[in-house]
Scaffold this motif. Structure first.
Motif, PDB file in Angstrom:
ATOM      1  N   VAL A   1      -9.856 -67.355   0.280  1.00  0.00           N
ATOM      2  CA  VAL A   1     -10.422 -68.123  -0.775  1.00  0.00           C
ATOM      3  C   VAL A   1     -11.919 -68.383  -0.403  1.00  0.00           C
ATOM      4  N   GLU A   2     -12.842 -68.030  -1.229  1.00  0.00           N
ATOM      5  CA  GLU A   2     -14.188 -68.223  -0.868  1.00  0.00           C
ATOM      6  C   GLU A   2     -14.762 -68.856  -2.125  1.00  0.00           C
ATOM      7  N   ALA A   3     -15.723 -70.122  -1.812  1.00  0.00           N
ATOM      8  CA  ALA A   3     -16.338 -70.796  -2.960  1.00  0.00           C
ATOM      9  C   ALA A   3     -17.124 -69.876  -3.727  1.00  0.00           C
TER      10      ALA A   3
ATOM     11  N   GLY B   1     -21.319 -66.571   3.878  1.00  0.00           N
ATOM     12  CA  GLY B   1     -21.754 -67.876   4.143  1.00  0.00           C
ATOM     13  C   GLY B   1     -23.241 -67.960   4.391  1.00  0.00           C
ATOM     14  N   ARG B   2     -23.210 -68.629   5.820  1.00  0.00           N
ATOM     15  CA  ARG B   2     -24.900 -68.797   6.046  1.00  0.00           C
ATOM     16  C   ARG B   2     -25.517 -67.387   6.354  1.00  0.00           C
ATOM     17  N   ALA B   3     -24.877 -66.278   6.472  1.00  0.00           N
ATOM     18  CA  ALA B   3     -25.677 -65.041   6.287  1.00  0.00           C
ATOM     19  C   ALA B   3     -26.098 -64.752   4.992  1.00  0.00           C
TER      20      ALA B   3
ATOM     21  N   PRO C   1     -13.326 -72.064  -4.840  1.00  0.00           N
ATOM     22  CA  PRO C   1     -13.501 -73.113  -4.028  1.00  0.00           C
ATOM     23  C   PRO C   1     -12.111 -74.133  -3.779  1.00  0.00           C
ATOM     24  N   VAL C   2     -12.081 -74.199  -2.537  1.00  0.00           N
ATOM     25  CA  VAL C   2     -10.671 -75.083  -2.147  1.00  0.00           C
ATOM     26  C   VAL C   2     -11.158 -76.249  -2.641  1.00  0.00           C
ATOM     27  N   GLU C   3     -10.268 -76.986  -3.648  1.00  0.00           N
ATOM     28  CA  GLU C   3     -10.455 -78.374  -3.944  1.00  0.00           C
ATOM     29  C   GLU C   3      -9.619 -79.370  -3.308  1.00  0.00           C
TER      30      GLU C   3
ATOM     31  N   GLY D   1     -14.677 -72.381  12.139  1.00  0.00           N
ATOM     32  CA  GLY D   1     -16.156 -72.389  11.656  1.00  0.00           C
ATOM     33  C   GLY D   1     -16.878 -72.700  13.244  1.00  0.00           C
ATOM     34  N   THR D   2     -17.853 -72.169  13.120  1.00  0.00           N
ATOM     35  CA  THR D   2     -18.843 -71.975  14.086  1.00  0.00           C
ATOM     36  C   THR D   2     -18.720 -73.532  14.984  1.00  0.00           C
ATOM     37  N   GLU D   3     -18.829 -74.669  14.337  1.00  0.00           N
ATOM     38  CA  GLU D   3     -19.061 -76.006  14.839  1.00  0.00           C
ATOM     39  C   GLU D   3     -17.661 -76.263  15.653  1.00  0.00           C
TER      40      GLU D   3
ATOM     41  N   TYR E   1     -23.663 -70.496  16.380  1.00  0.00           N
ATOM     42  CA  TYR E   1     -24.068 -69.352  16.193  1.00  0.00           C
ATOM     43  C   TYR E   1     -22.780 -68.185  15.329  1.00  0.00           C
ATOM     44  N   PHE E   2     -23.451 -67.306  14.851  1.00  0.00           N
ATOM     45  CA  PHE E   2     -22.334 -66.143  14.476  1.00  0.00           C
ATOM     46  C   PHE E   2     -21.318 -65.924  15.556  1.00  0.00           C
ATOM     47  N   GLU E   3     -21.580 -65.904  16.716  1.00  0.00           N
ATOM     48  CA  GLU E   3     -20.808 -65.491  17.709  1.00  0.00           C
ATOM     49  C   GLU E   3     -19.749 -66.635  18.005  1.00  0.00           C
TER      50      GLU E   3
HETATM   51  C1  LIG Z   1     -31.453 -70.398   8.385  1.00  0.00           C
HETATM   52  C2  LIG Z   1     -30.401 -70.176   9.301  1.00  0.00           C
HETATM   53  C3  LIG Z   1     -30.645 -69.450  10.484  1.00  0.00           C
HETATM   54  C4  LIG Z   1     -29.836 -69.309  11.499  1.00  0.00           C
HETATM   55  N1  LIG Z   1     -30.028 -68.435  12.429  1.00  0.00           N
HETATM   56  C5  LIG Z   1     -29.009 -67.944  13.003  1.00  0.00           C
HETATM   57  C6  LIG Z   1     -29.296 -66.592  14.026  1.00  0.00           C
HETATM   58  O1  LIG Z   1     -30.403 -66.199  14.041  1.00  0.00           O
HETATM   59  N2  LIG Z   1     -28.229 -66.229  14.756  1.00  0.00           N
HETATM   60  C7  LIG Z   1     -26.992 -66.749  14.811  1.00  0.00           C
HETATM   61  O2  LIG Z   1     -26.021 -66.127  15.407  1.00  0.00           O
HETATM   62  N3  LIG Z   1     -26.910 -67.977  13.853  1.00  0.00           N
HETATM   63  C8  LIG Z   1     -27.831 -68.271  13.077  1.00  0.00           C
HETATM   64  N4  LIG Z   1     -27.628 -69.313  12.008  1.00  0.00           N
HETATM   65  C9  LIG Z   1     -26.099 -69.912  12.006  1.00  0.00           C
HETATM   66  C10 LIG Z   1     -25.022 -68.788  11.614  1.00  0.00           C
HETATM   67  O3  LIG Z   1     -25.491 -68.657  10.279  1.00  0.00           O
HETATM   68  C11 LIG Z   1     -23.828 -69.776  11.661  1.00  0.00           C
HETATM   69  O4  LIG Z   1     -23.549 -70.327  12.760  1.00  0.00           O
HETATM   70  C12 LIG Z   1     -22.591 -68.871  10.962  1.00  0.00           C
HETATM   71  O5  LIG Z   1     -22.953 -68.135   9.851  1.00  0.00           O
HETATM   72  C13 LIG Z   1     -21.368 -70.009  10.498  1.00  0.00           C
HETATM   73  O6  LIG Z   1     -20.393 -69.074  10.154  1.00  0.00           O
HETATM   74  P1  LIG Z   1     -19.096 -69.811   9.563  1.00  0.00           P
HETATM   75  O7  LIG Z   1     -18.161 -68.887   9.276  1.00  0.00           O
HETATM   76  O8  LIG Z   1     -18.803 -70.895  10.643  1.00  0.00           O
HETATM   77  O9  LIG Z   1     -19.813 -70.752   8.376  1.00  0.00           O
HETATM   78  P2  LIG Z   1     -20.306 -70.336   6.979  1.00  0.00           P
HETATM   79  O10 LIG Z   1     -21.128 -69.093   7.188  1.00  0.00           O
HETATM   80  O11 LIG Z   1     -20.893 -71.576   6.383  1.00  0.00           O
HETATM   81  O12 LIG Z   1     -19.150 -69.769   6.045  1.00  0.00           O
HETATM   82  C14 LIG Z   1     -18.267 -70.689   5.407  1.00  0.00           C
HETATM   83  C15 LIG Z   1     -17.922 -70.303   4.099  1.00  0.00           C
HETATM   84  O13 LIG Z   1     -17.045 -71.435   3.370  1.00  0.00           O
HETATM   85  C16 LIG Z   1     -17.238 -71.211   2.179  1.00  0.00           C
HETATM   86  N5  LIG Z   1     -16.883 -72.749   1.485  1.00  0.00           N
HETATM   87  C17 LIG Z   1     -17.337 -73.750   1.794  1.00  0.00           C
HETATM   88  N6  LIG Z   1     -16.494 -74.663   1.072  1.00  0.00           N
HETATM   89  C18 LIG Z   1     -15.674 -74.000   0.498  1.00  0.00           C
HETATM   90  C19 LIG Z   1     -14.530 -74.550  -0.155  1.00  0.00           C
HETATM   91  N7  LIG Z   1     -14.064 -75.885  -0.259  1.00  0.00           N
HETATM   92  N8  LIG Z   1     -13.614 -73.486  -0.514  1.00  0.00           N
HETATM   93  C20 LIG Z   1     -13.567 -72.186  -0.332  1.00  0.00           C
HETATM   94  N9  LIG Z   1     -14.726 -71.804   0.438  1.00  0.00           N
HETATM   95  C21 LIG Z   1     -15.727 -72.768   0.823  1.00  0.00           C
HETATM   96  C22 LIG Z   1     -18.785 -71.070   1.976  1.00  0.00           C
HETATM   97  O14 LIG Z   1     -19.323 -70.654   0.771  1.00  0.00           O
HETATM   98  C23 LIG Z   1     -19.117 -70.005   3.246  1.00  0.00           C
HETATM   99  O15 LIG Z   1     -19.025 -68.823   2.607  1.00  0.00           O
HETATM  100  C24 LIG Z   1     -28.427 -69.692  11.114  1.00  0.00           C
HETATM  101  C25 LIG Z   1     -28.155 -70.608  10.318  1.00  0.00           C
HETATM  102  C26 LIG Z   1     -29.073 -70.606   9.154  1.00  0.00           C
HETATM  103  C27 LIG Z   1     -28.504 -71.261   7.842  1.00  0.00           C
END
Ligand SMILES: Cc1cc2nc3c(=O)[nH]c(=O)nc-3n(C[C@H](O)[C@H](O)[C@H](O)COP(=O)(O)OP(=O)(O)OC[C@H]3O[C@@H](n4cnc5c(N)ncnc54)[C@H](O)[C@@H]3O)c2cc1C
Length: 443
Positions: free
Chosen positions: A35-37, A43-45, A227-229, A414-416, A424-426
């Motif tokens: 489920v994606e908001a 997301g951050r891509a 969005p998950v609320e 999540g990347t954190e 990072y994506f990785e």
């Molecule tokens: C400008 C920028 C440049 C970057 N450059 C790089 C790079 O060059 N190389 C690299 O490796 N990393 C880079 N990063 C970091 C990288 O983009 C992130 O580490 C990675 O995309 C995180 O993936 P994630 O799945 O953990 O989180 P996200 O990509 O944030 O995915 C989380 C998802 O959850 C969704 N969401 C949020 N709240 C809810 C909810 N309540 N219910 C349902 N869905 C929800 C969001 O819409 C999102 O789609 C960059 C980031 C930014 C913003």
């Protein structure tokens, strides 16, 4: 309220973490709902194309050779990649001078940081020797104590706290900085282009790979705009509430940024240490801008487009022109206090400030691009910061051990939450696979 149905696992978030978790769970034969908001995945891509086809990655975009999960995904989904342009000289603005190589005194500070980082286990930074002291002081205070010249400290502070942790050196602890350096295998792979984390880009943009991953999931798995609320949970199951209805599942993977995971309503309330941790992981404030030109004029002057500045609004620039693009792109990054101050300005003033910085580096032509594109991830309801979230000073040694600890049927991705390539994506992909493995073992 309507019930969509029952499934084994609900994954919240369709970024790289959520999509990787879903992929791994589906391969285990489990029924999964993602489920994606947002009305899109990635997301951050986020990739945008200008009307003439010029590709701009507004979010994450680079991968490096040490990022094995990403290499596997690229291979599996047959996504084309291409190198970041690297021919020509870099410009390093430092102490009022302009040089092409990182000055020795700044390199020494980075080497000292790498030495300290080697003693920090990225899976449990709180257990590093001296962790409490390192967690209790800011990176800025450590930099000041190195005795390095102010310009070296400024440059390293801006490159490391800003370029890596997307914050200012006064905002992050020394331990958080060492963890991040250890997580990425050292400052060289983290900061580098060729051989480093900025070596390779995606043809069609990074969002394209996320779309390929989503397309590989069984039909009906992905639910966009949901969005998950709220999440109600017992020790063995959970009900996930979205505006359209609720999903019952045996397990939930929360693959959303920490700042947003903290805004979901949990019933019962999250345990104190988990709740406390989520309050101590603010997202970064980096600002990424794109200036689009008819041609990459800087190359004719022997410049690579890469710059690093110890002063001014931008800390870094890079030639971000795709190989077959009709136009050329110079991408700039502002971090920490500069990124916050730029946001206080009206768009036209901010644009002028960025273009003045580019002009000072690359000459008059840089001041008059055909297009100027910025995207503020802080203003994005479903991200709320950029590049990623980090633990504030003092948090690793107190709340850190809760980072990946499941809460009943709730698992955290999540990347954190990544051990390697956190931010990072990785790291996102690693976290998705790890959470999926936790779920598999627990069922
Ligand atoms: C400008 C920028 C440049 C970057 N450059 C790089 C790079 O060059 N190389 C690299 O490796 N990393 C880079 N990063 C970091 C990288 O983009 C992130 O580490 C990675 O995309 C995180 O993936 P994630 O799945 O953990 O989180 P996200 O990509 O944030 O995915 C989380 C998802 O959850 C969704 N969401 C949020 N709240 C809810 C909810 N309540 N219910 C349902 N869905 C929800 C969001 O819409 C999102 O789609 C960059 C980031 C930014 C913003």
């Amino acid at each position: 309220m309507a019930r969509f149905g029952e499934c084994d696992v609900v994954v919240a978030g369709a970024g790289f973490a959520g999509l990787s978790a879903a992929d791994a769970l589906v391969r285990e034969g489990l029924t999964v709902r993602v489920v994606e908001a947002r009305p899109r995945v990635g997301g951050r891509a986020l990739t945008r194309f200008l009307p003439d086809g010029t590709q701009l990655d507004l979010g994450g975009q680079w991968i490096g050779p040490a990022q094995r999960h990403m290499a596997d995904l690229v291979h599996r989904h047959a996504v084309r990649t291409y190198p970041t342009p690297s021919r020509g000289a870099a410009l390093i603005e430092y102490g009022g001078r302009r040089v092409e190589e990182l000055p020795a005194e700044a390199a020494e500070v980075l080497a000292a940081l790498d030495r300290l980082a080697r003693a920090v286990p990225p899976d449990r930074p709180w257990s590093a020797p001296g962790a409490a002291g390192q967690d209790g002081r800011t990176f800025a205070s450590w930099l000041a104590a190195t005795g390095a010249p102010p310009a070296a400290r400024d440059l390293v502070g801006r490159l490391v706290s800003g370029g890596l942790l997307s914050a200012g050196p006064t905002e992050t602890s020394l331990l958080e900085t060492l963890f991040y350096v250890a997580s990425g295998g050292g400052t060289e792979p983290l900061l580098g282009y060729e051989g480093g984390a900025q070596e390779t880009r995606f043809a069609g943009g990074a969002q394209h790979l996320a779309e390929r991953m989503a397309a590989g999931l069984p039909e009906g798995t992905l639910r966009l705009g949901q969005p998950v609320e709220a999440v109600e949970y017992t020790p063995r199951s959970a009900r996930v509430h979205t505006p359209g209805g609720a999903w019952d599942a045996a397990r939930v993977v929360l693959a959303v940024p920490p700042v947003l995971a903290g805004r979901v309503r949990y019933s019962p309330a999250l345990p104190p240490l988990r709740a406390g941790l989520l309050q101590r992981m603010p997202a970064g404030t980096a600002l990424k801008t794109h200036a689009v030109y008819t041609a990459p004029f800087w190359r004719a002057a022997g410049l690579s487009g890469v710059s690093q500045s110890a002063e001014g609004v931008l800390t870094e620039t890079v030639d971000n022109t795709p190989p077959d693009a009709p136009r050329a792109v110079l991408t700039g990054f502002a971090y920490g206090a500069e990124a916050v101050l730029l946001r206080r300005q009206a768009p036209a003033t901010r644009r002028r400030a960025v273009l003045d910085h580019l002009t000072a580096l690359f000459g008059e032509e840089a001041g008059a691009p055909d297009d100027f594109v910025e995207f503020d991830w802080l203003a994005e309801e479903w991200t709320r910061g950029c590049f990623s979230g980090h633990l504030v000073p003092g948090a690793w040694t107190t709340f850190g051990p809760s980072l990946r600890e499941p809460v009943g049927p709730l698992h955290w991705a999540g990347t954190e939450t990544a051990v390697r390539w956190n931010g990072y994506f990785e790291g996102a992909v690693e976290s998705g696979y790890r959470a999926a493995e936790e779920v598999r073992r627990s069922l």
